[in-house]
Enzyme design. Structure first.
Site, PDB file in Angstrom:
ATOM      1  NE  ARG A  51      44.535  31.117  43.542  1.00 40.72           N
ATOM      2  CZ  ARG A  51      43.459  31.560  44.193  1.00 40.72           C
ATOM      3  NH1 ARG A  51      43.262  31.203  45.423  1.00 40.72           N
ATOM      4  NH2 ARG A  51      42.566  32.325  43.599  1.00 40.72           N
ATOM      5  CB  THR A  52      49.437  34.510  40.011  1.00 35.14           C
ATOM      6  OG1 THR A  52      48.603  33.394  39.720  1.00 35.14           O
ATOM      7  CG2 THR A  52      50.671  34.463  39.156  1.00 35.14           C
ATOM      8  CE  LYS A  80      47.700  59.096  32.945  1.00 36.01           C
ATOM      9  NZ  LYS A  80      49.044  59.343  33.471  1.00 36.01           N
ATOM     10  NE  ARG A 101      46.984  36.386  36.248  1.00 34.89           N
ATOM     11  CZ  ARG A 101      46.433  35.515  37.085  1.00 34.89           C
ATOM     12  NH1 ARG A 101      45.293  35.806  37.682  1.00 34.89           N
ATOM     13  NH2 ARG A 101      47.013  34.359  37.337  1.00 34.89           N
ATOM     14  CG  HIS A 129      48.939  30.716  34.930  1.00 32.74           C
ATOM     15  ND1 HIS A 129      50.066  31.279  35.508  1.00 32.74           N
ATOM     16  CD2 HIS A 129      47.936  30.903  35.832  1.00 32.74           C
ATOM     17  CE1 HIS A 129      49.741  31.788  36.684  1.00 32.74           C
ATOM     18  NE2 HIS A 129      48.456  31.578  36.896  1.00 32.74           N
TER      19      HIS A 129
HETATM   20  N1   CP Z   1      45.915  30.029  40.118  1.00 35.47           N
HETATM   21  C1   CP Z   1      45.807  31.354  39.807  1.00 35.47           C
HETATM   22  O1   CP Z   1      46.324  31.834  38.776  1.00 35.47           O
HETATM   23  O2   CP Z   1      45.108  32.060  40.729  1.00 35.47           O
HETATM   24  P1   CP Z   1      44.904  33.652  40.704  1.00 35.47           P
HETATM   25  O3   CP Z   1      44.074  33.985  39.490  1.00 35.47           O
HETATM   26  O4   CP Z   1      44.241  34.007  42.003  1.00 35.47           O
HETATM   27  O5   CP Z   1      46.274  34.271  40.558  1.00 35.47           O
END
Ligand code: CP
Length: 303
Positions: A51-52, A80, A101, A129
């Site tokens: 999603r993100t 590396k 991320r 998040h």
């Molecule tokens: N909600 C969320 O962070 O989903 P993903 O891990 O798929 O990005």
């Protein structure tokens, strides 16, 4: 230059502005279709995501911009030994904004210190998040109607669930919110969160059984048990199905109690709930695109 690493990096006024802009985008998408023409978003995903990453990329495309990046550390020079700081410093020569991320808590903050362009934390370990929180707030505002005066149950893995930690940090700045934390002992909300709530005089309750508190809730925020944060497979297997939201349990809930979940879902919400009008989690995933569009515009100074 502003970075968004924690949900508190945005003031309540800035969050309100982003949610309002997201609603304007929903109402007239065409008006924003070239707003980021010539701009580039770099998605630096050192940890898996559906999603993100895709909603950030979709958001930039909807704004007429371009996207570059990677979805796994394996294909990058991190293998590396390149540091997050160096990677970010270099990518900031190729793009206008970064969504990152990383499995290590604090990595996006290190990246922001080296970056020449805005960095957005797209999830760091079990920490924060913040853009999921924007999607959660937009869902609550749109479907519940107000970001004040409700009781929210947060259920599941409250220890490692970064979406829970970010959402609490954001909600404590609104009025009249009561928190009910529903988890097994091993996955309890961290002490630093309950200490903060006590300090601010915000009411909260900690329980193990979901059924006991279901009738009190205006919102139920379900989370999965975070397999990737466990050191021990046996503990994960023992805890993974601790909560399963079923139609029978939903009968205990208020007729308008919304069910949120940041997704991915494993077993914690029965698929039979998907057709219940109170199930808000797929709408939440849709709102995520619009809030990320609004955030990109805001951080690039194009709002
Ligand atoms: N909600 C969320 O962070 O989903 P993903 O891990 O798929 O990005």
């Amino acid at each position: 230059m502003k970075h968004v690493i924690d949900s508190t990096d945005l003031t309540v006024e800035e969050i309100d502005g982003i949610l309002k802009l997201a609603q304007d985008i929903i109402d007239d998408k065409e008006a924003y279709s070239e707003a980021c023409k010539g701009k580039k978003l770099a998605t630096l995903f050192f940890e898996p995501s559906t999603r993100t990453r895709l909603s950030f990329e979709s958001a930039m495309m909807e704004l007429g911009g371009n996207v570059l990046g990677f979805s796994s550390a394996d294909s990058t020079s991190a293998t590396k030994g390149e540091s997050v700081g160096d990677t970010t410093r270099v990518v900031s020569c190729y793009a206008d904004i970064i969504a990152m991320r990383h499995p290590k808590e604090g990595a996006p903050m290190v990246a922001a210190e080296k970056s020449l362009i805005p960095v957005i934390n797209a999830g760091d370990g079990g920490h924060q998040h913040p853009t999921q929180t924007l999607a959660d707030l937009q869902t609550i505002r749109s479907l519940h109607g107000d970001l004040n005066n409700f009781t929210i149950g947060l259920c599941g893995d409250l220890k490692f669930g970064r979406t829970v930690h970010s959402l609490i940090n954001a909600l404590v700045r609104y009025e009249g919110i009561k928190f009910i934390f529903i988890s097994p002992e091993e996955l309890k909300i961290p002490d630093y969160v309950t200490d903060m709530l006590r300090e601010k005089g915000i009411p909260f309750q900690e329980v193990i059984r979901l059924e006991d508190v279901m009738p009190k809730l205006d919102l139920l925020y379900m989370t999965r048990v975070q397999k990737e944060r466990f050191f021990n497979e046996e503990d994960y297997v023992r805890l993974k199905d601790f909560y399963v939201l079923t139609p029978e349990k939903m009968e205990l809930a208020k007729p308008d109690m919304l069910v949120l979940h940041p997704l991915p879902r494993i077993n914690e919400i029965s698929v039979e709930i998907d057709d219940d009008p109170r199930a808000a989690y797929f709408k939440q995933a849709q709102f995520a695109v619009y809030v990320r569009m609004a955030l990109i515009l805001t951080l690039l100074g194009l709002a």
